[in-house]
Design an enzyme around this catalytic site. Structure first.
Site, PDB file in Angstrom:
ATOM      1  N   ASP A 101      -1.528   6.705   0.862  1.00  0.00           N
ATOM      2  CA  ASP A 101      -1.397   6.275   1.818  1.00  0.00           C
ATOM      3  C   ASP A 101      -1.222   6.641   3.100  1.00  0.00           C
ATOM      4  O   ASP A 101       0.345   7.490   1.782  1.00  0.00           O
ATOM      5  CB  ASP A 101      -0.679   4.058   1.169  1.00  0.00           C
ATOM      6  CG  ASP A 101      -0.152   3.557   2.684  1.00  0.00           C
ATOM      7  OD1 ASP A 101      -0.782   3.642   3.438  1.00  0.00           O
ATOM      8  OD2 ASP A 101       0.551   2.310   2.084  1.00  0.00           O
ATOM      9  N   SER A 157       3.064  -3.908   3.574  1.00  0.00           N
ATOM     10  CA  SER A 157       3.299  -2.997   4.894  1.00  0.00           C
ATOM     11  C   SER A 157       4.677  -3.395   5.413  1.00  0.00           C
ATOM     12  O   SER A 157       5.916  -3.366   4.706  1.00  0.00           O
ATOM     13  CB  SER A 157       2.169  -3.089   5.972  1.00  0.00           C
ATOM     14  OG  SER A 157       2.205  -1.751   6.978  1.00  0.00           O
TER      15      SER A 157
END
Ligand SMILES: *[C@@H]1O[C@H](CO)[C@@H](O)[C@H](O)[C@H]1NC(C)=O
Ligand SMILES: *[C@@H]1O[C@H](CO)[C@@H](O)[C@H](O)[C@H]1NC(C)=O
Ligand SMILES: *[C@@H]1O[C@H](CO)[C@@H](O)[C@H](O)[C@H]1NC(C)=O
Ligand SMILES: *[C@@H]1O[C@H](CO)[C@@H](O)[C@H](O)[C@H]1NC(C)=O
Length: 552
Positions: A479, A199
Site C-alpha cells: 500500500d 485510509s
C-alpha cells in the site's frame, strides 16, 4: 472546461523485508490466534455467508434507506445555533436483540457515504454483523455526500470541517442515535460499538478509540494514516519498489532522461520532448512533470476483486515496453535494457531517446492529453489562480483538499536525495504541489488556511505509535500509504496480540479487508484469512464485554 490534477488522496516506501512481518505472539488472554486452524476459520466465515440470498446485492440500496441524525454545526461553541443532518444507513439483516449485541459503524471518510454501501452489503460490516448478530451502520462524514451544513465552500464556510468536529459528530451519534424500528436502546456505552474505517477514515477509527474510549468499545483501523506529514515522497517509493521490476527500470530511467532535458538548457529538446507527450503547449515544465505522473496514482486503486480493481497501472506498464513500429526498431529490442543502442530512436536533430520514453509519451498523449477539450494550460496548468476559486457546493474537490491544506498534508513529492532513483520527476516539489492551498482558499473573515498544513493535531494522537486495547491495525504490504501507518518502516516494531492486533496483509494495497464478495469462497485466500481473523478477534473482544455499571 477546467480540469486539474488533485494531489492524491491517500498517498508512501518500504523494503519488503520490513520488521513488521507476521509474528506469532501469545495474546494477553493467553489465546494464540495463530494456533487456530486457519482453514477451519475460513470455512466458518464462508458457511455462515453462503446462504445469503443473491437478490440482496441487487437491491442493496433499497434495503438500506438513508436516515438522518441532527448534529450541531459547532460542537465546541454552544452559542452557535446551527445544525445539520448527518446521513447514515443501517443494516438490520443480522441483528438479534440481546444485551451486548454489537453495533458496527463504518466511517464514510472523505467521500459520499453512498459509495460505502457495498461494505454494508457484502463487505466488512456485513461480515462482522453476521458473525455476531449485530447491527451494521455506515455513517457519512460531515460536509461529504449529503451531510452538508453550509451553503457554499468558501474558506469561512469550511471552517467546521476539521478532525475535532468530525470526531465529535461520531461520538454524539454513538451516544444518542435511536434506530428506527428498533425498540432497544443501542447507544454507547450500554451497547458495545465497534468502529471501522479505511485510509483517512482508518486514522479516524484509531483516533476515535483514543479520544472516546468510553463510547468506542473496539476499533479496526485499516490502512490508517495515523502519521500526518506535509511531504509524502515515500508514497511513490512503495510503488517503485513493488511494481514489476522491468516497468520500474524503464520508468526510473525514463524519468532520469526526462529530468535531464527539463533541467537542461535546450529549449529545442524540451519542446520535442513535451511534443512526444502531446503536451508541447503546456507552458510550465513542472505542470508537464506533474501531468505525466498521472498514471502512477492508479496503483493504489488495485484491488483483489477484479470488479473493483483499476487496471490502469498495469496497462501503463505494458505500454511502456511495447514494441515500437518503424524507426528501424526490431521487436526483440523490448528484451534489451534501457538505453541499449538497439532501442534508441532519433526524435529530433541531436535528440535520441529510448523507446520507453516514446511509449510513455504515446500513452500520455492517448490517455491524458487527448482528453483535453480546451487549452493545455487550462486543462493541466496550475498557474491560473482563478480556476480554483469557484466555491459552489458542486466543487467538492475543495473538501478533502481543505483537510489536506489545514491538518493532513501528504503532498506527493519527489525523493529529497538527488542520488536516489525516482519515478516522479525532480520538478515535483513541495511548493508546486502545495500552492493550491493559497490559490483555492482565499483568506476568510473567520478563518485562514496556514502557509503549510499543521499536522500536529493528528500526530499528537499517537502518530506511528498510536495504540490502545481493542484497537486493531490492518495494513497492506504494498500500500503506498503504508509509510503513514503504524506499519511504516519508520515505526517501532510491535507485537500482534488479540487485544492489540497488528496485521499486515501480504501483497495487498489499500484497505483490502474492507470489501468482500457475496460468495466468500471466491475471495483470495489472504482476504478470507484477514476476514476470518477480524471475526475471531471481534468475537473475543465481545466475549469480554460487560455492561457498564451505572455511575451517578
Ligand atoms: C457563502 O455562504 C455564506 C453563508 O451562507 C454567505 O454569507 C456568503 O455570502 C456566501 N459566499 C459566497 C461567495 O457565495
Ligand atoms: C500550440 O499552440 C499554437 C499557437 O498557440 C497552435 O497553433 C498549435 O495548434 C498548438 N498545438 C497544439 C498541439 O495544441
Ligand atoms: C496510442 O494510440 C495509437 C492510435 O490509437 C495506438 O496505435 C498506440 O498503440 C497507442 N499507444 C499507447 C502507448 O497507448
Ligand atoms: C499547530 O497545531 C497545534 C495543535 O493543534 C497547536 O498547538 C500549534 O500552536 C499549531 N502551530 C501553529 C504554528 O499554528
Amino acid at each position: 472546461m477546467t480540469r486539474f490534477l488533485l494531489p492524491l488522496l491517500l498517498l508512501g516506501f518500504t523494503s519488503f523485508t520490513g520488521v513488521n512481518s507476521f509474528s506469532p505472539v501469545i495474546g494477553p488472554q493467553g489465546v494464540n490466534f495463530w494456533n487456530l486452524d486457519k482453514q477451519e476459520a475460513r470455512e466458518r466465515v464462508a458457511s455462515s455467508r453462503r446462504d445469503l440470498p443473491l437478490e440482496i446485492s441487487a437491491r442493496a440500496f433499497e434495503e438500506f434507506e438513508p436516515q438522518w441524525f441532527e448534529q450541531p454545526l459547532d460542537h465546541f461553541d454552544e452559542s452557535n445555533p446551527h445544525t445539520f443532518k448527518q446521513r447514515y444507513w443501517v443494516s438490520k439483516r443480522h441483528y438479534k436483540a440481546r444485551q451486548g449485541a454489537p453495533v458496527f459503524v463504518l466511517d464514510g471518510g472523505e467521500t459520499s457515504g453512498a459509495n460505502r454501501l457495498p461494505f454494508l452489503d457484502t463487505g466488512i460490516v456485513d461480515i462482522l454483523a453476521r458473525a455476531t448478530e449485530g447491527l451494521g451502520v455506515i455513517l457519512e462524514h460531515r460536509y461529504y455526500g449529503e451531510s452538508i451544513a453550509v451553503e457554499n465552500l468558501t474558506t469561512d464556510a469550511l471552517r467546521w470541517l476539521n478532525n475535532e468536529q468530525a470526531a465529535a459528530d461520531s461520538a454524539n451519534f454513538m451516544a444518542k442515535v435511536k434506530f428506527e424500528g428498533i425498540e432497544e436502546d443501542l447507544t454507547a456505552p450500554s451497547t458495545p460499538w465497534i468502529y471501522y474505517g479505511g485510509s483517512y477514515a482508518g486514522a479516524r477509527s484509531a483516533h476515535m478509540k483514543i479520544l472516546y474510549p468510553d463510547l468506542v468499545y473496539g476499533a479496526i483501523a485499516s490502512s490508517a494514516v495515523t502519521h500526518a506529514a506535509v511531504e509524502n515522497w515515500q508514497y511513490m517509493e512503495i510503488i517503485r519498489k513493488a511494481a514489476d521490476p522491468k516497468c520500474s527500470h524503464h520508468l526510473e530511467n525514463s524519468i532520469k532522461i526526462i529530468d535531464s532535458i527539463l533541467l537542461g538548457h535546450s529549449k529545442f529538446f524540451k519542446s520535442h520532448l513535451k511534443g512526444l507527450f502531446g503536451l508541447a503547449n503546456l507552458t510550465h515544465d513542472d505542470d508537464f512533470a506533474s501531468t505525466i505522473s498521472s498514471p502512477l496514482g492508479s496503483w493504489q486503486s488495485k484491488n483483489w476483486d477484479p470488479e473493483e480493481s483499476s487496471v490502469r497501472f498495469d496497462q501503463f506498464c505494458e505500454a511502456l515496453n511495447a514494441p515500437v513500429h518503424g524507426h528501424g526498431i526490431s521487436a526483440k529490442a523490448t528484451d534489451l535494457p534501457f538505453g541499449d543502442p538497439a532501442r534508441m530512436v532519433e526524435v529530433a536533430d541531436g535528440l535520441t531517446l529510448d523507446l520507453s520514453i516514446l511509449n510513455y509519451g504515446a500513452y500520455i498523449k492517448n490517455n491524458t492529453a487527448s482528453r483535453c477539450r480546451s487549452t493545455l494550460d487550462d486543462c493541466f496548468g496550475t498557474y491560473d489562480d482563478s480556476k480554483y476559486q469557484q466555491t459552489g457546493l458542486d466543487e467538492d474537490w475543495r473538501l478533502w483538499m481543505f483537510q489536506v491544506c489545514t491538518q493532513w498534508g501528504y503532498f506527493t513529492t519527489t525523493p529529497p536525495d538527488p542520488k536516489q532513483p525516482r519515478i516522479l520527476s525532480r520538478l515535483i516539489t513541495l511548493p508546486h504541489e502545495s500552492k493550491i492551498c493559497q490559490q483555492a482558499y482565499l483568506p476568510g473573515e473567520f478563518f485562514q488556511v496556514p502557509p503549510l498544513p499543521n499536522v500536529t493535531a493528528v500526530n499528537m494522537l499517537g502518530d506511528f505509535d498510536i495504540a490502545a486495547d481493542r484497537l486493531m491495525f490492518v495494513d497492506g504490504e504494498v500500500d503506498p500509504w503504508r509509510p503513514d501507518t503504524p506499519h511504516s518502516d519508520d515505526a517501532k516494531p510491535r507485537d500482534d496480540t488479540i487485544l492489540r492486533p497488528f496485521k499486515l496483509i501480504p501483497g495487498a494495497v489499500h484497505h483490502w479487508d474492507e470489501n468482500g464478495l457475496a460468495d466468500v469462497t471466491q475471495e483470495p485466500v489472504v482476504i478470507q484469512d484477514i476476514h476470518a481473523e477480524e471475526v475471531a478477534i471481534i468475537e473475543q473482544w465481545l466475549a469480554d464485554w460487560k455492561p457498564p455499571t451505572k455511575k451517578d
